[in-house]
Scaffold this active site. Structure first.
Site, mmCIF file in Angstrom:
data_model
loop_
_atom_site.group_PDB
_atom_site.id
_atom_site.type_symbol
_atom_site.label_atom_id
_atom_site.label_comp_id
_atom_site.label_asym_id
_atom_site.label_seq_id
_atom_site.Cartn_x
_atom_site.Cartn_y
_atom_site.Cartn_z
ATOM 1 C CB SER A 1 13.504 3.497 -21.579
ATOM 2 O OG SER A 1 13.615 2.967 -20.288
ATOM 3 C CB ILE B 1 -0.745 2.179 -5.281
ATOM 4 C CG1 ILE B 1 0.639 2.643 -4.795
ATOM 5 C CG2 ILE B 1 -1.163 0.894 -4.581
ATOM 6 C CD1 ILE B 1 0.662 3.100 -3.362
ATOM 7 C CG ASN C 1 5.919 -3.195 -11.237
ATOM 8 O OD1 ASN C 1 5.942 -2.301 -12.094
ATOM 9 N ND2 ASN C 1 6.445 -3.022 -10.031
ATOM 10 C CG HIS D 1 11.137 -2.626 -7.763
ATOM 11 N ND1 HIS D 1 10.500 -1.452 -7.409
ATOM 12 C CD2 HIS D 1 12.124 -2.801 -6.852
ATOM 13 C CE1 HIS D 1 11.075 -0.948 -6.337
ATOM 14 N NE2 HIS D 1 12.066 -1.754 -5.972
#
Ligand code: GRF
Length: 216
Positions: free
Chosen positions: A15, A95, A110, A112
């Site tokens: 998404s 990772i 990234n 989060h």
């Protein structure tokens, strides 16, 4: 303005990838999706890429057990093949190793679903509810060698409601993710992000105290 070439790494529904696609298509984001790479063959994110004629690649992790750096070397090759300038992790469930970070220094982002440095790792919406915090949210950050520890670019705060469940909180956080990820990428594309140690500043001018991230 020159468009920044993105390589998006995914593992699942995608998404956040979709929000990036939509923001590129509506002209809010000066970027181009050079490639979408998934470690999962059946990730819905690959289907989203296909629908928008974006190159989608499955890079299987089979045979790379205990050799994460070798897997990342394959990713680097694929990203470089598509002339990627910024690597965008969007629900990529692996990772990252120094192999990728050295190839793309301060060029890996990234997102989060918590207000870092609180609640790094997995299942963090549940962890936030269980801890009883009053606010959670989401964070876009540059990736470093730690787990969700890199310099923070943008955060959005989401209040926790009395009747929240893991699903309801996740959905409200996700809505914010879809906005702030594109905003962070756009700031990068505009060459407005300066990283000085752990701090990322947004600037229009030349700043000699930090590293100027440009998109020449
Ligand atoms: C998002 O919550 C993101 O913050 C986390 O993984 C989830 C990915 O969702 N890293 P989607 O695949 O982008 O829908």
């Amino acid at each position: 303005m020159k468009k920044v070439k993105l390589g998006v790494l995914v593992s699942g529904r995608g998404s956040n990838l979709q929000a990036i696609i939509d923001n590129i298509e509506n002209g809010e984001l000066s970027a181009e999706l050079a490639v979408v790479i998934s470690d999962q063959p059946d990730a819905y994110a690959l289907e989203r890429a296909r629908k928008h004629d974006i190159p989608g690649v499955h890079v299987s992790a089979w045979g790379f057990r205990g050799k994460r750096d070798e897997y990342d070397a394959v990713l680097v090759k694929e990203l470089q093949k598509h002339d990627v300038e910024l690597v965008v992790l969007a629900g990529f469930m692996r990772i990252i190793t120094p192999t990728l970070l050295i190839a793309f220094p301060k060029r890996v982002m990234n997102i989060h679903p918590a207000l870092l440095p609180s609640f790094p790792g997995l299942h963090v919406q549940k962890a936030a509810l269980e801890h009883g915090v009053k606010f959670s949210g989401c964070t876009v950050h540059f990736v470093d060698e730690g787990m969700d520890t890199g310099p923070i670019i943008i955060q959005a705060v989401v209040p926790i409601l009395d009747n929240d469940t893991e699903d309801s909180l996740s959905a409200r956080i996700l809505k914010q993710e879809h906005t702030i990820y594109s905003r962070a990428i756009q700031l990068f594309a505009q060459g407005k992000l300066v990283v000085a140690g752990r701090s990322v500043r947004v600037t229009d001018g030349v700043d000699k105290s930090g590293e100027f991230l440009t998109n020449p």
